[in-house]
Design a protein around this motif. Structure first.
Motif, PDB file in Angstrom:
ATOM      1  N   LYS A 181       0.814  -1.218   0.000  1.00  0.00           N
ATOM      2  CA  LYS A 181       0.000   0.000   0.000  1.00  0.00           C
ATOM      3  C   LYS A 181       0.849   1.270   0.000  1.00  0.00           C
ATOM      4  O   LYS A 181       0.305   2.368  -0.101  1.00  0.00           O
ATOM      5  CB  LYS A 181      -0.916   0.023   1.224  1.00  0.00           C
ATOM      6  CG  LYS A 181      -1.941  -1.079   1.262  1.00  0.00           C
ATOM      7  CD  LYS A 181      -2.773  -1.000   2.529  1.00  0.00           C
ATOM      8  CE  LYS A 181      -3.795  -2.123   2.565  1.00  0.00           C
ATOM      9  NZ  LYS A 181      -4.577  -2.139   3.807  1.00  0.00           N
ATOM     10  N   THR A 201       0.524   6.631   0.712  1.00  0.00           N
ATOM     11  CA  THR A 201      -0.061   5.341   0.358  1.00  0.00           C
ATOM     12  C   THR A 201      -0.913   5.434  -0.905  1.00  0.00           C
ATOM     13  O   THR A 201      -1.294   6.529  -1.346  1.00  0.00           O
ATOM     14  CB  THR A 201      -0.951   4.815   1.502  1.00  0.00           C
ATOM     15  OG1 THR A 201      -2.080   5.704   1.656  1.00  0.00           O
ATOM     16  CG2 THR A 201      -0.174   4.759   2.808  1.00  0.00           C
ATOM     17  N   ASN A 202      -1.188   4.256  -1.461  1.00  0.00           N
ATOM     18  CA  ASN A 202      -2.141   4.154  -2.561  1.00  0.00           C
ATOM     19  C   ASN A 202      -2.980   2.899  -2.359  1.00  0.00           C
ATOM     20  O   ASN A 202      -2.448   1.790  -2.356  1.00  0.00           O
ATOM     21  CB  ASN A 202      -1.418   4.084  -3.912  1.00  0.00           C
ATOM     22  CG  ASN A 202      -2.396   3.899  -5.068  1.00  0.00           C
ATOM     23  OD1 ASN A 202      -2.687   2.784  -5.461  1.00  0.00           O
ATOM     24  ND2 ASN A 202      -2.900   4.995  -5.604  1.00  0.00           N
ATOM     25  N   PHE A 203      -4.271   3.065  -2.150  1.00  0.00           N
ATOM     26  CA  PHE A 203      -5.213   1.947  -2.090  1.00  0.00           C
ATOM     27  C   PHE A 203      -6.600   2.499  -2.378  1.00  0.00           C
ATOM     28  O   PHE A 203      -6.858   3.697  -2.225  1.00  0.00           O
ATOM     29  CB  PHE A 203      -5.175   1.232  -0.731  1.00  0.00           C
ATOM     30  CG  PHE A 203      -5.372   2.118   0.470  1.00  0.00           C
ATOM     31  CD1 PHE A 203      -6.646   2.431   0.920  1.00  0.00           C
ATOM     32  CD2 PHE A 203      -4.279   2.636   1.144  1.00  0.00           C
ATOM     33  CE1 PHE A 203      -6.828   3.243   2.033  1.00  0.00           C
ATOM     34  CE2 PHE A 203      -4.450   3.451   2.253  1.00  0.00           C
ATOM     35  CZ  PHE A 203      -5.733   3.758   2.700  1.00  0.00           C
ATOM     36  N   GLU A 220      -7.953   1.287   5.349  1.00  0.00           N
ATOM     37  CA  GLU A 220      -9.185   1.547   4.618  1.00  0.00           C
ATOM     38  C   GLU A 220     -10.285   2.010   5.564  1.00  0.00           C
ATOM     39  O   GLU A 220     -11.029   2.941   5.261  1.00  0.00           O
ATOM     40  CB  GLU A 220      -9.637   0.287   3.868  1.00  0.00           C
ATOM     41  CG  GLU A 220      -8.730  -0.112   2.733  1.00  0.00           C
ATOM     42  CD  GLU A 220      -7.637  -1.081   3.173  1.00  0.00           C
ATOM     43  OE1 GLU A 220      -7.259  -1.039   4.368  1.00  0.00           O
ATOM     44  OE2 GLU A 220      -7.151  -1.853   2.338  1.00  0.00           O
ATOM     45  N   SER A 243      -8.747  -3.641  -1.936  1.00  0.00           N
ATOM     46  CA  SER A 243      -8.308  -2.241  -2.012  1.00  0.00           C
ATOM     47  C   SER A 243      -6.951  -2.120  -2.693  1.00  0.00           C
ATOM     48  O   SER A 243      -6.513  -1.026  -3.010  1.00  0.00           O
ATOM     49  CB  SER A 243      -8.216  -1.657  -0.597  1.00  0.00           C
ATOM     50  OG  SER A 243      -7.251  -2.367   0.165  1.00  0.00           O
ATOM     51  N   LEU A 244      -6.281  -3.257  -2.915  1.00  0.00           N
ATOM     52  CA  LEU A 244      -4.916  -3.246  -3.455  1.00  0.00           C
ATOM     53  C   LEU A 244      -4.881  -3.536  -4.955  1.00  0.00           C
ATOM     54  O   LEU A 244      -4.060  -4.323  -5.412  1.00  0.00           O
ATOM     55  CB  LEU A 244      -4.060  -4.278  -2.721  1.00  0.00           C
ATOM     56  CG  LEU A 244      -3.621  -3.896  -1.310  1.00  0.00           C
ATOM     57  CD1 LEU A 244      -2.855  -5.034  -0.668  1.00  0.00           C
ATOM     58  CD2 LEU A 244      -2.741  -2.654  -1.366  1.00  0.00           C
TER      59      LEU A 244
END
Length: 305
Positions: free
Chosen positions: A32, A88-90, A145, A263-264
């Motif tokens: 993430k 982060t990225n999700f 999340e 979410s990934l």
């Protein structure tokens, strides 16, 4: 941040970034994490949520910064000027979290991550997804999340979009769902039930789902019944990628359609899922897309029988 240290897909291992807030140790799945930055100038946003510290622009992207100590309830905690930002990225979102200190990365097996019980993680409100025992300390893996959803509810599953699918017939095809979050498990189950799917088998991790498949195989001979498997990626005991590898390596199950609902879903994780043999990969907010996808897979599956 270089996340190429992640192991080969399907090994049931992950990399956890350990960080510190108010002397306590927490973790996040490296998958993430985009990068780690030293704190820079953050521009406050008037009338925003109290846990939103503001925004900053490390390069071309404008990124929201969440005050993670405040989001965790450390309302009187004063962060130092040396604080770090974990970008982060999700769920197709770029979000930074302010923390006191970043310690390093640990490679662990999902089997070694303890699922918090109800005394620690009350259903619907808990934000700990797992606990890692490390020497004399514990690392609590956080549900980022859920943290973001509590601050920005519009990032949750887009259940309202289900209405656009219209009236639907009941469908009794057996579907297995592996999802460790009780809240998301309930939302997914409710959404699929409203969409006509009534034969749902719910499991909290990939190991439970695999045990069910193995039992079906042992008891039912060639008629296993399962028409679709829906799986998250991040789960204690056994993750979704490991579950897919086991399914695809077993002649009895290898043709069952598998949907990753996580979410990934970024470029790197998509490549991993494709390599393992996932039929479809959908980001978690898109619940209507998940239902439409299952519709197509069920129709295709029935036509091939």
């Amino acid at each position: 941040m270089d996340t190429n240290i992640l192991l080969e897909s399907g090994t049931n291992e992950l990399e956890v970034l350990e960080f510190v807030i108010a002397g306590n140790h927490y973790g996040i799945n490296v998958a993430k994490v985009r990068e780690i930055l030293t704190a820079t100038h953050i521009t406050p946003i008037p009338n925003s949520h109290p846990c939103i510290e503001g925004i900053f622009m490390p390069r071309e992207d404008i990124i929201t910064v969440i005050d993670l100590p405040k989001a965790l309830g450390f309302v009187t905690h004063a962060m130092s000027e040396e604080k770090m930002l974990i970008v982060t990225n999700f769920n197709n979102l770029n979000i930074a979290f302010a923390v006191d200190q970043v310690l390093g990365i640990h490679r662990v097996s999902w089997q070694d991550i303890v699922k918090p019980d109800a005394t620690v993680n009350a259903p619907g409100v808990g934000i700990a997804t797992g606990i890692i025992k490390k020497l004399d300390s514990l690392i609590i893996v956080l549900d980022f999340e859920r943290i973001v959803e509590d601050i920005c509810p519009e990032t949750s599953l887009k259940v309202s979009e289900l209405a656009a699918l219209g009236e639907r017939e009941r469908n009794n095809v057996p579907i297995i769902i592996a999802e460790d979050s009780p809240m998301l498990q309930r939302l997914i189950s409710d959404s699929l039930t409203k969409s006509g799917y009534t034969n749902l088998k719910l499991f909290s991790n990939g190991q439970e789902a695999w045990d069910c498949l193995s039992e079906l195989k042992k008891n039912n001979g060639v008629d296993y019944g399962v028409k679709v498997i829906i799986t998250d990626i991040e789960m204690p005991q056994m993750d979704g990628h490991r579950l897919i590898r086991l399914v695809r390596d077993d002649d009895a199950f290898k043709n069952i359609p598998v949907v990753i609902f996580s979410s990934l879903i970024n470029d790197d994780m998509k490549r991993k899922g494709e390599k393992l043999g996932a039929d479809v990969q959908i980001s978690k907010p898109e619940i209507a897309k998940l239902v439409s996808c299952i519709d197509e897979l069920v129709v295709k599956n029935n036509s091939e029988e």
